[in-house]
Design an enzyme around this catalytic site. Structure first.
Site, PDB file in Angstrom:
ATOM      1  N   HIS A   1     106.406  29.214  95.453  1.00 25.29           N
ATOM      2  CA  HIS A   1     106.178  30.142  96.560  1.00 25.29           C
ATOM      3  C   HIS A   1     107.289  31.176  96.500  1.00 25.29           C
ATOM      4  CE1 HIS A   1     104.641  26.315  98.410  1.00 25.29           C
ATOM      5  NE2 HIS A   1     103.715  27.100  98.893  1.00 25.29           N
TER       6      HIS A   1
ATOM      7  N   ASP B   1     110.385  29.714  98.107  1.00 20.06           N
ATOM      8  CA  ASP B   1     111.106  28.704  97.330  1.00 20.06           C
ATOM      9  C   ASP B   1     112.094  29.359  96.378  1.00 20.06           C
ATOM     10  OD1 ASP B   1     109.134  26.903  98.259  1.00 20.06           O
ATOM     11  OD2 ASP B   1     107.922  27.185  96.442  1.00 20.06           O
TER      12      ASP B   1
ATOM     13  N   MET C   1     101.366  29.152  87.872  1.00 20.16           N
ATOM     14  CA  MET C   1     100.781  29.511  89.166  1.00 20.16           C
ATOM     15  C   MET C   1     101.870  30.008  90.085  1.00 20.16           C
ATOM     16  SD  MET C   1     100.471  28.001  92.484  1.00 20.16           S
ATOM     17  CE  MET C   1     100.156  26.230  92.605  1.00 20.16           C
TER      18      MET C   1
ATOM     19  N   GLU D   1      93.078  26.752  98.299  1.00 23.71           N
ATOM     20  CA  GLU D   1      93.397  25.329  98.460  1.00 23.71           C
ATOM     21  C   GLU D   1      92.954  24.869  99.841  1.00 23.71           C
ATOM     22  OE1 GLU D   1      97.294  24.165  97.198  1.00 23.71           O
ATOM     23  OE2 GLU D   1      97.375  22.552  98.669  1.00 23.71           O
TER      24      GLU D   1
ATOM     25  N   LYS E   1      92.248  22.411 103.100  1.00 24.03           N
ATOM     26  CA  LYS E   1      92.889  21.276 103.784  1.00 24.03           C
ATOM     27  C   LYS E   1      92.253  21.160 105.162  1.00 24.03           C
ATOM     28  CE  LYS E   1      97.391  19.235 104.807  1.00 24.03           C
ATOM     29  NZ  LYS E   1      98.856  19.429 104.975  1.00 24.03           N
TER      30      LYS E   1
ATOM     31  N   GLU F   1      93.394  19.675  96.324  1.00 20.05           N
ATOM     32  CA  GLU F   1      94.469  18.684  96.294  1.00 20.05           C
ATOM     33  C   GLU F   1      93.916  17.313  96.674  1.00 20.05           C
ATOM     34  OE1 GLU F   1      98.300  19.786  97.925  1.00 20.05           O
ATOM     35  OE2 GLU F   1      98.525  17.799  98.812  1.00 20.05           O
TER      36      GLU F   1
ATOM     37  N   HIS G   1      94.406  16.152 100.299  1.00 14.70           N
ATOM     38  CA  HIS G   1      93.724  16.939 101.331  1.00 14.70           C
ATOM     39  C   HIS G   1      92.288  16.476 101.502  1.00 14.70           C
ATOM     40  CE1 HIS G   1      96.736  20.540 100.875  1.00 14.70           C
ATOM     41  NE2 HIS G   1      97.323  19.404 101.222  1.00 14.70           N
TER      42      HIS G   1
ATOM     43  N   ASP H   1      95.708  20.228  92.174  1.00 13.45           N
ATOM     44  CA  ASP H   1      96.927  19.663  92.758  1.00 13.45           C
ATOM     45  C   ASP H   1      96.769  18.159  92.847  1.00 13.45           C
ATOM     46  OD1 ASP H   1      98.375  21.982  93.107  1.00 13.45           O
ATOM     47  OD2 ASP H   1      98.277  21.987  95.287  1.00 13.45           O
TER      48      ASP H   1
ATOM     49  N   ASP I   1      99.571  13.927 106.031  1.00 18.70           N
ATOM     50  CA  ASP I   1      99.594  14.353 104.632  1.00 18.70           C
ATOM     51  C   ASP I   1     100.770  13.673 103.938  1.00 18.70           C
ATOM     52  OD1 ASP I   1      99.282  15.800 102.301  1.00 18.70           O
ATOM     53  OD2 ASP I   1      99.966  17.699 103.163  1.00 18.70           O
TER      54      ASP I   1
ATOM     55  N   ASP J   1     101.423  13.171 100.509  1.00 20.12           N
ATOM     56  CA  ASP J   1     101.990  13.789  99.304  1.00 20.12           C
ATOM     57  C   ASP J   1     102.731  12.780  98.431  1.00 20.12           C
ATOM     58  OD1 ASP J   1     100.995  16.372  99.566  1.00 20.12           O
ATOM     59  OD2 ASP J   1     102.730  17.145 100.638  1.00 20.12           O
TER      60      ASP J   1
ATOM     61  N   ASP K   1     101.480  18.258  93.111  1.00 17.68           N
ATOM     62  CA  ASP K   1     101.960  18.788  94.387  1.00 17.68           C
ATOM     63  C   ASP K   1     102.220  17.592  95.298  1.00 17.68           C
ATOM     64  OD1 ASP K   1     102.629  20.162  96.621  1.00 17.68           O
ATOM     65  OD2 ASP K   1     100.724  21.190  96.871  1.00 17.68           O
TER      66      ASP K   1
END
Lengths: 388, 388, 388, 388
Positions: free
Chosen positions: B56, B59, B87, B180, B182, B216, B219, B244, B254, B256, B291
């Site tokens: 991102h 980030d 990406m 993406e 969710k 993902e 998700h 993802d 979530d 992850d 991810d």
């Protein structure tokens, strides 16, 4: 509110024959109620104010030997009671033949028979006046990963839809198809599990204009999805052809409660979206169809109380959402939450992305602006509660 | 299996910069790990065998003051470590500005700023070599019914995509967008909640060919949906642009988790679908992107163990699905379950529905035929267990 | 691992008669398989290596007219095949009489009949050698809030248990009761919905020592709860009297998949807890009982493949958890994650809270210590995968 | 209904300091609101009609340097505003120290510090007048199977409770403990995940009479459990010591919506159970405590609107359930559904099981009796809607 919420034909309320006729068989127990004569169903629903009825082939004409006589009695009952057939559909799930599905069974002979069974009942549906033909693929799916090639299954589902669309065009039938998505039960996972998956699938068909959706409240809520949002997207894509209202309490077995039971706040917003009151959104003008099951605790008389309650709840909620939208304080709150600003395009007509990039943004100011959504939602809740 | 499952660049494995860099802030607690230098992330991931990284804007370049220096160091690290940027994506969710979303915020000024922020980072993504630009609209949604007009929100989301697609065309960028989906978290309900809803939305765009999906695992599983089925539909529609991978334990927050943790059987079938081994289905040949979040219990060294484990699990499962599909006993079981028969069209080339209706069907015989799916699934499970 | 995972009697594996005998009736379709002769069930299960069988009254002796003859044939089959009856239970859910439950039906006459039906089958269970009598109250519950007074229902459930406990004491029966919790389906919400609720209820009984639990994997996972954690608490409280193993994919309808299908990682930890390998925890030494349903897609022969697979999966996983716990690298990882330190009391024997309060704590140091759980979990996952 | 639903002190409504003080930090974004001065919280809540407030140590006195001054200002505000402290609790979840829990951290030093932190704040809670001390073990749990030995964890949790109970006895404090269960988030699975598990645990303590529950609406609904049923069982077992009201939309992340938002029908039945109107059940007479989070979309002023709405919704629903229970038609419907018959013992005082077995039962007649629950539920729904 001055209303006793007794429906009239103009309210376009409808029931599946199999709803009031459900005998209560489930995985853990047998029938608790006697068979219901379809003629009695028509008469009773008419007496309660319903406008229409729908059927599966197996509900109405389970037995070829008595088919003609059943249809004659049923047709007479329809006309005598001023009841329309708004929708018909094929049972491709009860017979052991369909244990692995109909249109997407791995068994090609079953797929072929499924098309035949569907076509035959499309003929009947059209003859009875149905303008919508629903396809619920309850057994199209799998319990395990290797059992079903999803690519091939989607190919076969497309083939089935293309074949049936061609058929109704050839016959000159004035009928559209409506896919009913469901995530699971009775299969571990079902093909086209949500409104979204079915909408996306339709775009791959030969005749996408003829195919839309028949979303059911409980089916979306079994996935924890927001039903009102789902039908709003279906309407945005011009695909809300028919609707199945009922009640559910979140992810668990398919409860098929009467409309209003289950997620009461969700029901309020569902009616709001259907009535098209939320802005410049379209309005749903089809039949409001209830697809529920009178619980197994209820006797034959109780069944009609549940039918009445479905309709009454719809009409109560319709009054509520109309009053909510008409309230100046609500309109003020909507404005303060900038809800209607979302209809304004982000770029002005002549504007370019470069223009946007050249501008400056008061990020601190934007960060501080509250949206005031809770006040707005509390107003809605107080309409649900009937205290405004 | 002879393999130590250490990845090589040809495996095309990739990580989000924000994954290994997650500091552990959640609703109930603060950071547990120090900031991670993006250059260290590149070096460590390269050392573990990854091929690519994604980011991102916030980030990588949270601070304009140091932007040039950060990018220079990062670019150098990429080339020195033979790491690609597969990406890039925009953070439209962390700043309080985006409390009601970015592209579909009710606040038009926020929508405008969101486009600016996205465009700026598209420029950077392209400069860094990204061929896919992901759009995760984590704050596009609502907690309550009146707060968001879904019709308007879909209009605005379409406007945003159309605007960005036009921009990359004008710039001649070789980049595609991947949405993406969710269902919820951090918003109560999020716009385009599943693979299906996003696929359906894409058909309404000006340039649908340029837009696909980045689904993902967690998700979809948060909605109780079958992820392998979901990406199979995305592939059937030619829209699996990026992926993802991670782990989740069904409907809840979530999680992850690292890939392989969570739903292990689902992970097996996910890799099977990606590898395109299930029949005549297409194969995914993009980057395999993880991810996930190293749990808050882990220290800075543990983080790299979790990164390694994601990749290792993918490669282990890839070996397993390949061996499963190559096993003659499996192929026999697939045949006996008629799985491949589903690739055969239901109607023969010259056949018509009328031909089908003229035929007779041995319903008793069809009802009695078992599908033998459990034997097939047990074979698969024994590959997962590593006992075949 | 050298093992073909064929069970022997010492493995104490058992099946409900109703599992292999399930004919496939569900809400959406009728029977797909013929009735199974209980004698065939005994012979087949014995042939596959099972040690025991269990039954409901209605499974074994649905018809009083043939009761004696059925029991004679069944008893002979048991002894000829060296099959034990480990458990018996009453069907208080299939008959329409029980539409609102048995022991907690609002209809007092039904409650009285439910006690009679239970007592009669307790006599039979004891005669057949059952040491455990299971109580699954599948219809004890409600779809709506006013329909069931939960306080009164708990009183009646307690009365039923107290009455039955007194009965078996009076008769001198060597039998214990095991409550089987379930959150919902077939009722909207069921009384005593989880392991925890049932454990708590038991403390209110006259004879709590005689009553424990029979938790089912799928029932806890339908609530998104961790089954291994649940049975660990039941064991901690000395209440794991019996067990029902099967498979489920999270919150949705009751899938009753074979053990190992569904949540594979959960199955690994379930066996780990049952085997008592996790530390100084107790070991379960009762029968390992499978309560699953061969899917409707399977024919009569396939059924036995599913029975075989349940047992095989248990034995495979048992080998895996034993190997995992015996691995020195695992033991090292457990130590580094301080897992066994949790067995050490927080206060030393002579220590007081005042001593603790007088001490100082290096909070920065404690904050920085990683727990290294992911490395440990990856080792476990690699045992599941069979790659270590 | 004549009422403007403005609370008075006698309504005993209370808020956590951390609720109105939540700044909006979540996994995906930072703070959106400024810090709230606890004195302002007291003044504002008093102005809205609340009777009490509760706090974590870290909410009220995060900083030892200013502790005395903060407490002095806070105490003054309490007395000036006639606000009671009904409850206090320890934050054992935000600091990185507690990443693996407090009382059940694998790290013994952390466990020791957790006891110290709890004891210190118990002293403060008692000094501030709290009669209830809540224990929410949000980080007591695990993401993976080997990481936490549940047997040992339950031993340590028992040790912690026994130690703290002994402490308050020794000090002569008039305080009881209330465990707050939660199934997951922020940990993958949390120890004592539901009302039932916590109730069962309490029976293993040295001083079970001193320990009860503080169940939260959303926490039970995250597991798909019926909250009203859960608290009814807690009341049946004499253990509803305190309560946390808020709103949730089923299994997903912890939403902490205001009470009334989320599951509206569930809220109605929750108030019905608390008010003890459902029969001869006990009445809850503790503080009605709201534990919610003003959504991140709201600004500092909006926060107070959400606080007001929580209380208002409780009072509206209280009026509704009182009116429902007082309605003669409802009482007639309850009688016809035999709801109150469930209070009658199944065996008459002198009756034995043998008497029951000697009687005959009209099974056909019992099977045919409908329960009429839907009519009863529709009456309740119409009170929720405010149309009766």
């Amino acid at each position: 509110m001055k209303n006793d919420w007794t429906p009239v034909v103009e309210d376009k309320l409808s029931f599946g024959l199999w709803t009031v006729g459900w005998r209560g068989v489930d995985v853990f127990g047998g029938a608790v109620r006697d068979e219901l004569d379809p003629v009695e169903a028509v008469e009773r629903l008419a007496g309660l104010g319903a406008a229409a009825i729908s059927f599966h082939d197996d509900d109405l004409v389970p037995n070829d030997a008595t088919r003609d006589r059943v249809l004659e009695r049923f047709s007479t009952a329809l006309s005598e009671n001023n009841i329309t057939v708004d929708m018909a559909t094929t049972n491709l799930f009860s017979s052991p033949v369909f244990k692995d599905g109909g249109f997407t069974s791995n068994d090609r002979e079953v797929r072929r028979y499924a098309l035949v069974k569907a076509a035959r009942n499309i003929d009947l549906g059209v003859r009875m006046g149905a303008k919508t033909y629903v396809l619920w693929g309850g057994r199209e799916g799998a319990e395990s990963g290797a059992a079903k090639d999803i690519n091939a299954a989607l190919d076969r589902m497309r083939e089935a839809l293309d074949t049936l669309c061609a058929y109704v065009r050839e016959q000159g039938y004035d009928v559209r198809f409506a896919i009913e998505p469901k995530p699971n039960e009775p299969r571990g996972d079902i093909l086209l599990p949500t409104i979204g998956h079915a909408l996306a699938f339709i775009h791959e068909l030969d005749d996408p204009a003829r195919v839309g959706l028949n979303p059911e409240v409980g089916h979306e809520e079994m996935s924890g999805l927001n039903y009102a949002h789902g039908i709003a997207q279906a309407m945005w894509q011009g695909k809300l052809f028919h609707i199945d209202l009922n009640g559910q309490n979140g992810p668990r077995f398919d409860q098929d409660l009467r409309f209003g039971a289950g997620n009461a706040r969700g029901a309020f917003w569902t009616v709001d979206v259907l009535e098209g009151l939320g802005g410049r959104a379209p309005r749903y003008d089809g039949f409001v169809h209830f697809d529920y099951k009178p619980p197994r605790t209820e006797d034959a008389d109780d069944v009609w109380e549940t039918a009445r309650a479905n309709m009454r709840n719809y009409l109560i909620l319709r009054d509520k959402v109309r009053a909510f939208r008409a309230d100046p304080e609500v309109q003020q709150a909507l404005a303060e939450s900038r809800v209607l600003d979302l209809w304004e395009s982000t770029l002005a007509p002549a504007e370019t992305l470069a223009d946007l990039r050249a501008a400056t943004y008061d990020l601190d100011g934007l960060a501080k602006r509250g949206m005031h959504f809770e006040r707005l939602d509390q107003l809605a809740l107080e309409y649900l509660y009937g205290v405004r």
